[in-house]
Design a protein around this motif. Structure first.
Motif, PDB file in Angstrom:
ATOM      1  N   ASP A   1       0.844  -1.191   0.000  1.00 38.26           N
ATOM      2  CA  ASP A   1       0.000   0.000   0.000  1.00 38.26           C
ATOM      3  C   ASP A   1       0.882   1.244   0.000  1.00 38.26           C
ATOM      4  O   ASP A   1       2.118   1.152  -0.045  1.00 38.26           O
ATOM      5  CB  ASP A   1      -0.971  -0.018   1.182  1.00 38.26           C
ATOM      6  CG  ASP A   1      -0.252  -0.068   2.526  1.00 38.26           C
ATOM      7  OD1 ASP A   1       0.975   0.151   2.561  1.00 38.26           O
ATOM      8  OD2 ASP A   1      -0.915  -0.330   3.549  1.00 38.26           O
ATOM      9  N   ALA A   2       0.251   2.417   0.048  1.00 31.16           N
ATOM     10  CA  ALA A   2       1.006   3.672  -0.105  1.00 31.16           C
ATOM     11  C   ALA A   2       2.079   3.822   0.970  1.00 31.16           C
ATOM     12  O   ALA A   2       3.246   4.110   0.668  1.00 31.16           O
ATOM     13  CB  ALA A   2       0.046   4.856  -0.067  1.00 31.16           C
ATOM     14  N   SER A   3       1.702   3.605   2.233  1.00 32.87           N
ATOM     15  CA  SER A   3       2.668   3.768   3.324  1.00 32.87           C
ATOM     16  C   SER A   3       3.801   2.759   3.199  1.00 32.87           C
ATOM     17  O   SER A   3       4.981   3.107   3.326  1.00 32.87           O
ATOM     18  CB  SER A   3       1.964   3.610   4.672  1.00 32.87           C
ATOM     19  OG  SER A   3       2.891   3.667   5.728  1.00 32.87           O
ATOM     20  N   GLY A   4       3.442   1.508   2.961  1.00 37.81           N
ATOM     21  CA  GLY A   4       4.463   0.471   2.808  1.00 37.81           C
ATOM     22  C   GLY A   4       5.371   0.739   1.624  1.00 37.81           C
ATOM     23  O   GLY A   4       6.579   0.479   1.672  1.00 37.81           O
ATOM     24  N   ARG A   5       4.784   1.261   0.544  1.00 36.93           N
ATOM     25  CA  ARG A   5       5.571   1.563  -0.657  1.00 36.93           C
ATOM     26  C   ARG A   5       6.605   2.654  -0.373  1.00 36.93           C
ATOM     27  O   ARG A   5       7.774   2.514  -0.763  1.00 36.93           O
ATOM     28  CB  ARG A   5       4.637   1.983  -1.790  1.00 36.93           C
ATOM     29  CG  ARG A   5       5.345   2.236  -3.103  1.00 36.93           C
ATOM     30  CD  ARG A   5       4.358   2.308  -4.264  1.00 36.93           C
ATOM     31  NE  ARG A   5       3.345   3.339  -4.069  1.00 36.93           N
ATOM     32  CZ  ARG A   5       2.068   3.095  -3.802  1.00 36.93           C
ATOM     33  NH1 ARG A   5       1.644   1.859  -3.673  1.00 36.93           N
ATOM     34  NH2 ARG A   5       1.200   4.082  -3.656  1.00 36.93           N
ATOM     35  N   TYR A   6       6.199   3.709   0.329  1.00 40.19           N
ATOM     36  CA  TYR A   6       7.142   4.784   0.647  1.00 40.19           C
ATOM     37  C   TYR A   6       8.236   4.290   1.602  1.00 40.19           C
ATOM     38  O   TYR A   6       9.407   4.652   1.457  1.00 40.19           O
ATOM     39  CB  TYR A   6       6.407   5.971   1.279  1.00 40.19           C
ATOM     40  CG  TYR A   6       5.577   6.774   0.298  1.00 40.19           C
ATOM     41  CD1 TYR A   6       6.138   7.311  -0.846  1.00 40.19           C
ATOM     42  CD2 TYR A   6       4.222   6.999   0.539  1.00 40.19           C
ATOM     43  CE1 TYR A   6       5.377   8.057  -1.739  1.00 40.19           C
ATOM     44  CE2 TYR A   6       3.447   7.741  -0.356  1.00 40.19           C
ATOM     45  CZ  TYR A   6       4.035   8.263  -1.488  1.00 40.19           C
ATOM     46  OH  TYR A   6       3.277   8.994  -2.371  1.00 40.19           O
ATOM     47  N   PHE A   7       7.858   3.459   2.574  1.00 39.80           N
ATOM     48  CA  PHE A   7       8.865   2.963   3.518  1.00 39.80           C
ATOM     49  C   PHE A   7       9.834   2.026   2.813  1.00 39.80           C
ATOM     50  O   PHE A   7      11.047   2.055   3.078  1.00 39.80           O
ATOM     51  CB  PHE A   7       8.197   2.240   4.696  1.00 39.80           C
ATOM     52  CG  PHE A   7       9.079   2.104   5.897  1.00 39.80           C
ATOM     53  CD1 PHE A   7       9.174   3.123   6.823  1.00 39.80           C
ATOM     54  CD2 PHE A   7       9.846   0.961   6.092  1.00 39.80           C
ATOM     55  CE1 PHE A   7      10.012   3.012   7.926  1.00 39.80           C
ATOM     56  CE2 PHE A   7      10.679   0.834   7.188  1.00 39.80           C
ATOM     57  CZ  PHE A   7      10.762   1.863   8.115  1.00 39.80           C
TER      58      PHE A   7
END
Length: 480
Positions: A31-37
């Motif tokens: 997801d977005a958060s996981g992708r950025y991390f």
């Protein structure tokens, strides 16, 4: 190999392992958060490699390597910022790439400044100031979250505190710039080595905290499931279903109490009206030459009897232990109901196609059978109203098949969601925004009381088909 190089290699390996765990845990669907991390972990790798390489062989130091290291560090900071914010807010790809551009421009500006041969204290001060700003910014974002469950999550608090500590570490580097030996990988003093050991530990804990957060917290905006939080997600959904069921149960109990009270309140005036009508009928009969008026009063009395039975059944409907079965002609029962419903169908421009046979006697309760038919026909009307097809049609068939009376109601709507079909008769299952989820469940309960079965399928033409089978009268006697 000096200590800084060893720490760099250790940090590199840990980061690669953490990124791999995150990627494969989400099975590529991050997801977005996981992708950025995940991007933050990838972005830091060139910087770590550059620090380790320069510590092994100082000859590699130069503008290009410095640019790679600083760009890597600040892109990582930006990715972490967006990762934290994406946990509870909506992120924008354009803002992300704009931020990355500013980070790269800042790194290039420092290298341009470095070409003027400033002291190591000055360059360390500029880099450390940027690190401090990013870390404190991430801390503020953590504190600004409006998601109560996220804010109360232990691992989210750890991330917030780690960002604060990383900011304080950057401040220590800033203070060291005012000494003769600033904390810098190019100067592997005891203080610098101790600093980077603690820095490494904090970053490892940040990785652990983020992954632990994704195990222990569910994004309630999307209820996204991943292998890390699958069990928690299932428990959360079961809890929500239970709460919805309890709320609906309370509403059903309230409806039952209201129905019983309403029936009690209506029964008395209906009895009074019936007595007055019967008295008037007798008086007119005795006077003679009032046959037309007497006939009208007979019809009024007949309708009052039906209304009284309906009110009586309203009280009995929520009493699971009440059974008052007798011979019921399903065809006559359905025709009585259709006289009331057909004007509504005409008003909604829905065509009712009837195929009704005779000899459909069962042992049961006529009012309860009508209740089931009302539920199914109303559902058919709702389905047609929602789908708004060109052919607005309800087909009602009543016949017999071997030892059963078979009732079939088919609409021209969009049909039933295949995923919902297996559980459509369960209590509190509904697709309607204002629905209680008890109509079909109650219909199934009534049919089961009549030793029958009810099923739902989708028509090849697209609509829904509900089929009811109830034993014919002779079979009911044999079973009893």
């Amino acid at each position: 190999m000096n200590a800084i190089a060893a720490l760099g290699i250790t940090y590199l390996l840990i980061t690669i392992c953490s990124a791999s765990i995150l990627y494969f845990s989400f099975k590529g669907k991050i997801d977005a958060s996981g992708r950025y991390f995940f991007l933050s972990e990838l972005a830091i790798l060139p910087g770590i490699f550059g620090v380790a390489l320069s510590s092994i062989n100082p000859e590699y130091l130069g503008t290009t390597l410095f640019l790679i290291i600083n760009t890597s560090v600040w892109v990582t900071h930006i990715c972490v910022l967006f990762s934290i914010y994406a946990l509870w807010g909506e992120t924008s790809s354009s803002k992300f790439f704009l931020s990355i551009s500013f980070g790269i421009i800042y790194a290039v500006t420092i290298e341009i400044f470095r070409s003027t041969n400033p002291t190591i204290q000055v360059t360390t001060l500029i880099a450390s100031t940027a690190d401090a700003i990013f870390c404190f910014w991430a801390f503020v974002i953590c504190r600004s979250t409006q998601d109560k469950e996220l804010k109360e999550n232990l691992f989210f608090s750890w991330i917030k505190n780690i960002e604060l500590m990383l900011g304080l570490f950057a401040c220590i580097r800033i203070l060291s710039c005012f000494s003769d030996a600033p904390i810098n990988p190019r100067l592997p003093t005891s203080a610098a080595i101790t600093f980077y050991i603690l820095f490494l530990i904090l970053n490892v804990f940040r990785y652990i905290s983020y992954q632990s957060l994704r195990i222990s917290w569910v994004d309630h905006r999307t209820y996204s499931i991943n292998p890390l939080n699958r069990n928690l997600m299932v428990v959360t959904q079961e809890k929500n279903s239970l709460l919805q069921g309890l709320i609906a149960s309370n509403r059903v109990i309230g409806i039952g109490a209201l129905a019983s009270s309403l029936a009690h309140q209506l029964s008395q005036p209906l009895t009074g009206i019936g007595l007055q009508v019967e008295t008037l009928r007798r008086n007119l009969s005795q006077r003679g030459n009032n046959h037309e008026a007497v006939s009208v009063l007979d019809k009024v009395n007949s309708q009052l009897s039906k209304l009284t039975s309906l009110v009586k059944n309203l009280r009995q409907l929520f009493n699971a232990n009440y059974l008052d079965f007798h011979e019921v002609d399903v065809t006559s029962t359905a025709n009585e109901l259709l006289e009331i419903i057909e004007p509504t169908l005409e008003a909604k421009k829905i065509l009712l196609v009837k195929n009704i046979a005779n000899n459909t006697a069962i042992l049961g309760d006529a009012i309860q059978i009508q209740q089931v038919l009302i539920n199914l026909i109303n559902n058919a009307i709702d389905a047609i109203e929602i789908a708004n097809p060109t052919s607005r049609e309800i087909k009602l068939s009543i016949g017999h098949e071997t030892q059963y009376v078979v009732i079939s109601i088919e609409d021209s709507g969009d049909g039933i969601d295949p995923e919902l079909l297996p559980s459509i008769f369960e209590q509190f299952k509904t697709t309607k925004k204002e629905g209680l989820g008890i109509g079909l469940w109650l219909s199934k309960t009534i049919i089961q009381k009549h030793q029958g079965i009810i099923s739902a399928t989708n028509s090849p033409s697209g609509g829904a088909i509900f089929t009811i089978k109830i034993p014919l009268l002779q079979d009911s006697h044999e079973k009893s």
